[in-house]
Design a protein around this motif. Structure first.
Motif, PDB file in Angstrom:
ATOM      1  N   ALA A  15      26.296 -33.060  -2.701  1.00  0.00           N
ATOM      2  CA  ALA A  15      26.243 -34.496  -2.401  1.00  0.00           C
ATOM      3  C   ALA A  15      25.141 -35.167  -3.214  1.00  0.00           C
ATOM      4  O   ALA A  15      25.315 -36.264  -3.766  1.00  0.00           O
ATOM      5  CB  ALA A  15      26.026 -34.708  -0.909  1.00  0.00           C
ATOM      6  N   ALA A  16      23.984 -34.465  -3.313  1.00  0.00           N
ATOM      7  CA  ALA A  16      22.871 -35.039  -4.068  1.00  0.00           C
ATOM      8  C   ALA A  16      23.240 -35.245  -5.526  1.00  0.00           C
ATOM      9  O   ALA A  16      22.910 -36.279  -6.129  1.00  0.00           O
ATOM     10  CB  ALA A  16      21.658 -34.106  -3.955  1.00  0.00           C
ATOM     11  N   ARG A  17      23.950 -34.276  -6.116  1.00  0.00           N
ATOM     12  CA  ARG A  17      24.381 -34.414  -7.513  1.00  0.00           C
ATOM     13  C   ARG A  17      25.394 -35.547  -7.673  1.00  0.00           C
ATOM     14  O   ARG A  17      25.376 -36.313  -8.644  1.00  0.00           O
ATOM     15  CB  ARG A  17      25.007 -33.102  -8.012  1.00  0.00           C
ATOM     16  N   LEU A  18      26.252 -35.643  -6.659  1.00  0.00           N
ATOM     17  CA  LEU A  18      27.320 -36.651  -6.761  1.00  0.00           C
ATOM     18  C   LEU A  18      26.781 -38.065  -6.681  1.00  0.00           C
ATOM     19  O   LEU A  18      27.289 -38.980  -7.338  1.00  0.00           O
ATOM     20  CB  LEU A  18      28.364 -36.443  -5.661  1.00  0.00           C
ATOM     21  N   PHE A  19      25.745 -38.265  -5.849  1.00  0.00           N
ATOM     22  CA  PHE A  19      25.223 -39.620  -5.664  1.00  0.00           C
ATOM     23  C   PHE A  19      24.613 -40.210  -6.939  1.00  0.00           C
ATOM     24  O   PHE A  19      24.380 -41.400  -7.034  1.00  0.00           O
ATOM     25  CB  PHE A  19      24.217 -39.652  -4.508  1.00  0.00           C
ATOM     26  N   GLN A  20      24.370 -39.315  -7.942  1.00  0.00           N
ATOM     27  CA  GLN A  20      23.853 -39.829  -9.217  1.00  0.00           C
ATOM     28  C   GLN A  20      24.957 -40.454 -10.059  1.00  0.00           C
ATOM     29  O   GLN A  20      24.712 -41.052 -11.093  1.00  0.00           O
ATOM     30  CB  GLN A  20      23.192 -38.676  -9.989  1.00  0.00           C
ATOM     31  N   GLN A  21      26.210 -40.286  -9.615  1.00  0.00           N
ATOM     32  CA  GLN A  21      27.349 -40.793 -10.393  1.00  0.00           C
ATOM     33  C   GLN A  21      27.799 -42.164  -9.869  1.00  0.00           C
ATOM     34  O   GLN A  21      27.827 -42.382  -8.662  1.00  0.00           O
ATOM     35  CB  GLN A  21      28.539 -39.820 -10.273  1.00  0.00           C
ATOM     36  N   ASP A  22      28.188 -43.017 -10.799  1.00  0.00           N
ATOM     37  CA  ASP A  22      28.638 -44.373 -10.411  1.00  0.00           C
ATOM     38  C   ASP A  22      29.981 -44.355  -9.681  1.00  0.00           C
ATOM     39  O   ASP A  22      30.242 -45.198  -8.836  1.00  0.00           O
ATOM     40  CB  ASP A  22      28.809 -45.249 -11.656  1.00  0.00           C
ATOM     41  N   HIS A  23      30.822 -43.407 -10.076  1.00  0.00           N
ATOM     42  CA  HIS A  23      32.199 -43.464  -9.535  1.00  0.00           C
ATOM     43  C   HIS A  23      32.293 -42.962  -8.104  1.00  0.00           C
ATOM     44  O   HIS A  23      33.288 -43.159  -7.439  1.00  0.00           O
ATOM     45  CB  HIS A  23      33.156 -42.665 -10.440  1.00  0.00           C
ATOM     46  N   VAL A  24      31.235 -42.301  -7.621  1.00  0.00           N
ATOM     47  CA  VAL A  24      31.293 -41.800  -6.237  1.00  0.00           C
ATOM     48  C   VAL A  24      30.852 -42.904  -5.279  1.00  0.00           C
ATOM     49  O   VAL A  24      29.768 -43.456  -5.399  1.00  0.00           O
ATOM     50  CB  VAL A  24      30.412 -40.545  -6.068  1.00  0.00           C
ATOM     51  N   VAL A  25      31.716 -43.222  -4.358  1.00  0.00           N
ATOM     52  CA  VAL A  25      31.456 -44.342  -3.447  1.00  0.00           C
ATOM     53  C   VAL A  25      30.810 -43.857  -2.158  1.00  0.00           C
ATOM     54  O   VAL A  25      29.957 -44.515  -1.581  1.00  0.00           O
ATOM     55  CB  VAL A  25      32.807 -45.034  -3.121  1.00  0.00           C
ATOM     56  N   GLU A  26      31.236 -42.689  -1.713  1.00  0.00           N
ATOM     57  CA  GLU A  26      30.784 -42.215  -0.412  1.00  0.00           C
ATOM     58  C   GLU A  26      30.864 -40.698  -0.385  1.00  0.00           C
ATOM     59  O   GLU A  26      31.751 -40.109  -1.011  1.00  0.00           O
ATOM     60  CB  GLU A  26      31.715 -42.809   0.663  1.00  0.00           C
ATOM     61  N   ALA A  27      29.960 -40.063   0.312  1.00  0.00           N
ATOM     62  CA  ALA A  27      30.046 -38.616   0.517  1.00  0.00           C
ATOM     63  C   ALA A  27      29.529 -38.300   1.917  1.00  0.00           C
ATOM     64  O   ALA A  27      28.478 -38.782   2.326  1.00  0.00           O
ATOM     65  CB  ALA A  27      29.232 -37.878  -0.534  1.00  0.00           C
ATOM     66  N   LYS A  28      30.344 -37.515   2.651  1.00  0.00           N
ATOM     67  CA  LYS A  28      29.948 -37.160   4.028  1.00  0.00           C
ATOM     68  C   LYS A  28      29.973 -35.658   4.160  1.00  0.00           C
ATOM     69  O   LYS A  28      30.963 -35.022   3.780  1.00  0.00           O
ATOM     70  CB  LYS A  28      30.995 -37.708   5.015  1.00  0.00           C
TER      71      LYS A  28
END
Lengths: 314, 269
Positions: free
Chosen positions: A243-256
């Protein structure tokens, strides 16, 4: 090629000033095709048109190359289980099937054989000599289904065929549809029960207010819905790190992170970029991934995205 | 032919002697019951207040004013207008429309089925009533039937009844296809048919009853005070009346077949 397809070419149908369907162009290949849409979206109109019960105001329809205004040809290759829960009075289940088969011009022996086979197919052999009026709703639904397919049509048009069936009968009916679909027949089904549509359909046609909103394989339809971020469920050993890696990306809107700590549900505007990133994370940090699967490429989600609140009747 | 036969069998199974047709059976049985009572009363009391010839006129009046203007007319309305309209109301017509049956054959099959029912009911009723009305005269009645004009009169009545069923059948089958409420059309036809004696010659000929009346063996004059309004017209010869009626029935059936082909199944939804 068109000899094996059901085609609608710019078909419109109006009931006076009321729109039934508007400017519909479709190609339905063999297999199971589900028509999905809220009440009044045009599903039954589409079915009535392809079986010749009503005529289009404009446009052209062909069922395996046959125009629906030639019932002498069409009804030999097509069977229609309508929504009407009505039967000729005084006939037993056997008489009902047998009598209409005789209208096809078949011999007594052939009609008898087909009637018994159709009644067995829908599990009504024991009730064959009872009047249809004494049948339960589920039995009536099954006898209608038997009547629609007793002449062994290539195209089966089934309007809400699972209505009124108990869970066992539903699963038996679904198994039958699959069997027919696998044999290369057209099984065109309308249903309000989206998870069942999801289970059985080779392709779906989404209708809303008389228009075709989308058609094709459901995953393909989902990928076309660009304005709704795609949901992906990743089962892995370190969802927090991912999740931490994903939040650095613009295209990811939400992660739970899933409650059991072993999964991550994310929403992304660019699935391809996500998959590339995931590969990189696996290589870089040795993330152990159990499964990666889209979480919203089912009919229900696509329906909600495309038709939304209108689907309350479903 | 197989397909027409199948429609005929199915229609007979569904409609012949069905409960909902009770009032049609009453219309057919009514005059049989009356003439049976007449016979029994005469047998019991030997009243002999009238002659055999008078009974023949009484039957002619019964035939003109009951059978033609009421019994057969409404009986055919009940039978034929329901062949299509009844199925539309019950939402079962689509079962036929989803078979590979030419609509023309569907119309023909249904018409023949309706005609078979109507003929059994009304030809039977006409013949039985005629045979019963003079039964109390015993051998004189038998002699009247076998050696007098009785048998030919019976033949004429049976023929007229059959033609009435054919003609009104075609009219009401068409009404059942064309009109959502065939009763209104039937009421208009009924008024027209009953006004027939008072219409000008040309208009008289646009009806079924005008030809049927001319074929009846015993004429019954319109009673006073209405008789002064009757417009006399030359009767149409047999060789024109019978083929003419059959031709009109055929034309109506052809139109019904075209309409049935254009008919859509939506049951008014």
């Amino acid at each position: 090629m068109s000899e094996s397809l059901v085609t609608f070419n710019n078909v419109s149908r109006f009931y006076g000033e009321v729109l039934g369907i508007n400017n519909v162009s479709l190609t339905i290949p063999p297999g199971i095709t589900s028509l999905v849409g809220p009440n009044g979206s045009g599903k039954t109109t589409l079915m009535n048109l392809m079986t010749g019960l009503i005529r289009p105001t404009e446009g052209e329809i062909r069922v395996l190359g046959i125009a629906p205004d030639h019932p002498e040809k069409l009804c030999r290759v097509a069977g229609y289980c309508t929504q009407y829960d009505a039967f000729p009075k005084g006939l037993t289940g056997y008489q009902f099937l047998y009598s209409y088969l005789r209208v096809f011009g078949m011999s007594h022996a052939e009609c008898d054989e087909r009637t018994l086979a159709a009644m067995q197919l829908v599990g009504l052999s024991d009730a064959a000599q009872r009047t249809v009026a004494s049948y339960s709703k589920g039995m009536r639904q099954r006898i209608k289904l038997a009547q629609a397919v007793a002449h062994d049509p290539q195209v089966m048009v089934l309007d809400e065929p699972l209505n009124g069936l108990d869970p066992l009968a539903r699963s038996e009916a679904i198994a039958l549809f699959r069997q027919w679909g696998e044999k290369g027949r057209h099984v065109i089904v309308s249903s309000h029960i989206l998870h069942e549509v999801d289970q059985i359909s080779d392709q779906v046609i989404l209708l809303s207010q008389g228009y075709v909103v989308a058609e094709g394989k459901i995953q393909g339809v989902r990928s076309e819905v660009k304005d709704q971020p795609m949901q992906i469920l990743v089962r892995c050993d370190r969802p927090g790190m991912l999740a931490a890696r994903l939040f650095q990306q613009d295209h990811v809107v939400e992660a739970k992170i899933h409650a059991d700590g072993k999964g991550l549900l994310l929403r992304t505007k660019d699935a391809d970029s996500f998959y590339l990133l995931l590969n990189r994370v696996i290589l870089d940090s040795g993330l152990e991934v159990e499964s990666v699967a889209p979480a919203d490429d089912d009919v229900n989600s696509v329906y909600q995205y495309l038709i939304g609140g209108e689907g309350s009747a479903l | 032919m197989n397909q027409i036969g199948a429609v005929l069998r199915l229609e007979m199974k569904k409609t012949f002697l069905s409960k909902r047709g009770w009032w049609i059976y009453l219309l057919a049985i009514g005059p049989v019951f009356l003439t049976l009572m007449h016979w029994l009363v005469e047998m019991r009391f030997h009243s002999a207040r009238h002659s055999l010839g008078e009974d023949s006129v009484v039957f002619a009046a019964l035939y003109h004013f009951y059978f033609l203007r009421c019994g057969i007319f409404f009986g055919c309305m009940g039978i034929f207008s329901n062949l299509f309209r009844g199925e539309m109301l019950e939402k079962t017509l689509h079962y036929y429309y989803l078979t590979p049956l030419r609509r023309e054959l569907l119309v023909a099959g249904k018409y023949v089925a309706g005609l078979a029912s109507a003929l059994v009911l009304f030809v039977g009723s006409t013949a039985l009533s005629f045979l019963l009305i003079g039964r109390h005269f015993g051998p004189a009645w038998t002699d009247y039937l076998l050696h007098g004009p009785g048998l030919s009169q019976l033949g004429s009545y049976v023929l007229v009844t059959a033609l009435a069923c054919i003609g009104y059948g075609a009219v009401f089958l068409m009404c059942g296809i064309l009109f959502r409420n065939p009763m209104i059309a039937a009421a208009v036809v009924w008024v027209w048919e009953n006004l027939n004696p008072f219409l000008p010659s040309l208009l008289k000929k646009i009806s079924v009853i005008f030809y049927l009346k001319n074929l009846c063996p015993v004429e019954v004059p319109i009673p006073p005070p209405f008789n002064v309004m009757v417009v006399e017209t030359d009767p149409t010869p047999f060789w024109i009346a019978v083929p003419g009626l059959l031709a009109v029935a055929l034309i109506l059936l052809a139109y019904s077949a075209i309409s049935a082909r254009q008919l859509e199944i939506s049951y008014g939804e």
